[in-house]
Design a protein around this motif. Structure first.
Motif, mmCIF file in Angstrom:
data_model
loop_
_atom_site.group_PDB
_atom_site.id
_atom_site.type_symbol
_atom_site.label_atom_id
_atom_site.label_comp_id
_atom_site.label_asym_id
_atom_site.label_seq_id
_atom_site.Cartn_x
_atom_site.Cartn_y
_atom_site.Cartn_z
ATOM 1 N N UNK A 10 4.932 -0.876 -0.992
ATOM 2 C CA UNK A 10 4.134 0.292 -1.338
ATOM 3 C C UNK A 10 2.721 0.250 -0.766
ATOM 4 N N UNK A 11 1.991 -0.828 -0.978
ATOM 5 C CA UNK A 11 0.600 -0.897 -0.520
ATOM 6 C C UNK A 11 0.491 -0.792 0.999
ATOM 7 N N UNK A 12 1.480 -1.274 1.716
ATOM 8 C CA UNK A 12 1.458 -1.201 3.177
ATOM 9 C C UNK A 12 1.597 0.234 3.675
ATOM 10 N N UNK A 13 2.035 1.140 2.809
ATOM 11 C CA UNK A 13 2.213 2.537 3.205
ATOM 12 C C UNK A 13 0.991 3.405 2.911
ATOM 13 N N UNK A 14 -0.033 2.852 2.278
ATOM 14 C CA UNK A 14 -1.208 3.655 1.932
ATOM 15 C C UNK A 14 -1.788 4.369 3.147
ATOM 16 N N UNK A 15 -1.998 3.635 4.241
ATOM 17 C CA UNK A 15 -2.591 4.264 5.432
ATOM 18 C C UNK A 15 -1.703 5.375 5.976
ATOM 19 N N UNK A 16 -0.397 5.145 5.995
ATOM 20 C CA UNK A 16 0.531 6.164 6.490
ATOM 21 C C UNK A 16 0.523 7.391 5.576
ATOM 22 N N UNK A 17 0.427 7.169 4.273
ATOM 23 C CA UNK A 17 0.363 8.278 3.317
ATOM 24 C C UNK A 17 -0.940 9.044 3.509
ATOM 25 N N UNK A 18 -2.041 8.318 3.637
ATOM 26 C CA UNK A 18 -3.343 8.968 3.815
ATOM 27 C C UNK A 18 -3.438 9.691 5.152
ATOM 28 N N UNK A 20 -0.877 11.240 6.532
ATOM 29 C CA UNK A 20 -0.073 12.452 6.345
ATOM 30 C C UNK A 20 -0.712 13.406 5.334
ATOM 31 N N UNK A 21 -1.251 12.828 4.248
ATOM 32 C CA UNK A 21 -1.884 13.614 3.191
ATOM 33 C C UNK A 21 -3.301 13.090 2.990
ATOM 34 N N UNK A 22 -4.251 13.510 3.825
ATOM 35 C CA UNK A 22 -5.610 12.965 3.784
ATOM 36 C C UNK A 22 -6.325 13.180 2.446
ATOM 37 N N UNK A 23 -5.913 14.167 1.688
ATOM 38 C CA UNK A 23 -6.554 14.425 0.401
ATOM 39 C C UNK A 23 -6.055 13.490 -0.701
ATOM 40 N N UNK A 24 -5.067 12.652 -0.394
ATOM 41 C CA UNK A 24 -4.555 11.682 -1.373
ATOM 42 C C UNK A 24 -5.636 10.648 -1.683
ATOM 43 N N UNK A 25 -5.507 10.039 -2.842
ATOM 44 C CA UNK A 25 -6.493 9.078 -3.312
ATOM 45 C C UNK A 25 -5.818 7.722 -3.488
ATOM 46 N N UNK A 26 -6.406 6.686 -2.903
ATOM 47 C CA UNK A 26 -5.802 5.353 -2.951
ATOM 48 C C UNK A 26 -5.646 4.837 -4.380
ATOM 49 N N UNK A 27 -6.599 5.122 -5.245
ATOM 50 C CA UNK A 27 -6.495 4.672 -6.645
ATOM 51 C C UNK A 27 -5.295 5.324 -7.334
ATOM 52 N N UNK A 28 -5.046 6.578 -7.038
ATOM 53 C CA UNK A 28 -3.891 7.259 -7.618
ATOM 54 C C UNK A 28 -2.595 6.731 -7.026
ATOM 55 N N UNK A 29 -2.620 6.372 -5.742
ATOM 56 C CA UNK A 29 -1.443 5.772 -5.126
ATOM 57 C C UNK A 29 -1.112 4.441 -5.790
ATOM 58 N N UNK A 30 -2.149 3.684 -6.136
ATOM 59 C CA UNK A 30 -1.918 2.409 -6.830
ATOM 60 C C UNK A 30 -1.214 2.640 -8.159
ATOM 61 N N UNK A 31 -1.599 3.690 -8.870
ATOM 62 C CA UNK A 31 -0.963 4.005 -10.147
ATOM 63 C C UNK A 31 0.498 4.396 -9.968
#
Length: 107
Positions: A10-18, A20-31
């Motif tokens: 999951x954590x390795x996908x944060x950059x790929x998610x951000x 694709x969806x730049x408005x996403x928040x890393x803290x929320x992704x952690x949750x």
């Protein structure tokens, strides 16, 4: 790629998610922590879509390549080595170093 690749790394996908969806928040992704349903709901809320539309957008995103952080993970290497066992002659261990390549002992 399949969801289990994403969930396991999951954590390795944060950059790929951000990306694709730049408005996403890393803290929320952690949750979310790799929970597929929670991620679908999050993307739906983030983009103002219905969950079904967000699910389809995520499916399209999943058709892309695995991030290099995932591919370079030693667990991925060990899995690839284990899969190579069918090509290794009987009696030889796929995890053994192979000196015939000439790189053993080099730094």
């Amino acid at each position: 790629m399949k969801w289990h690749h994403i969930q396991e790394n999951w954590a390795a996908f944060y950059d790929a998610i951000l990306d694709r969806w730049p408005e996403a928040n890393e803290a929320e992704l952690e949750e979310i922590d790799g929970d597929q349903r929670a991620f679908i709901v999050y993307i739906a809320e983030l983009s103002g879509q219905e969950p079904g539309d967000a699910r389809e957008e995520i499916r399209e995103w999943m058709m892309g390549e695995l991030p290099s952080d995932v591919v370079m993970d030693p667990r991925h290497d060990n899995h690839s080595i284990a899969l190579s066992a069918k090509y290794v002659p009987e009696g030889e261990d796929e995890y053994d170093d192979d000196s015939r390549f000439g790189d053993d002992g080099r730094e």
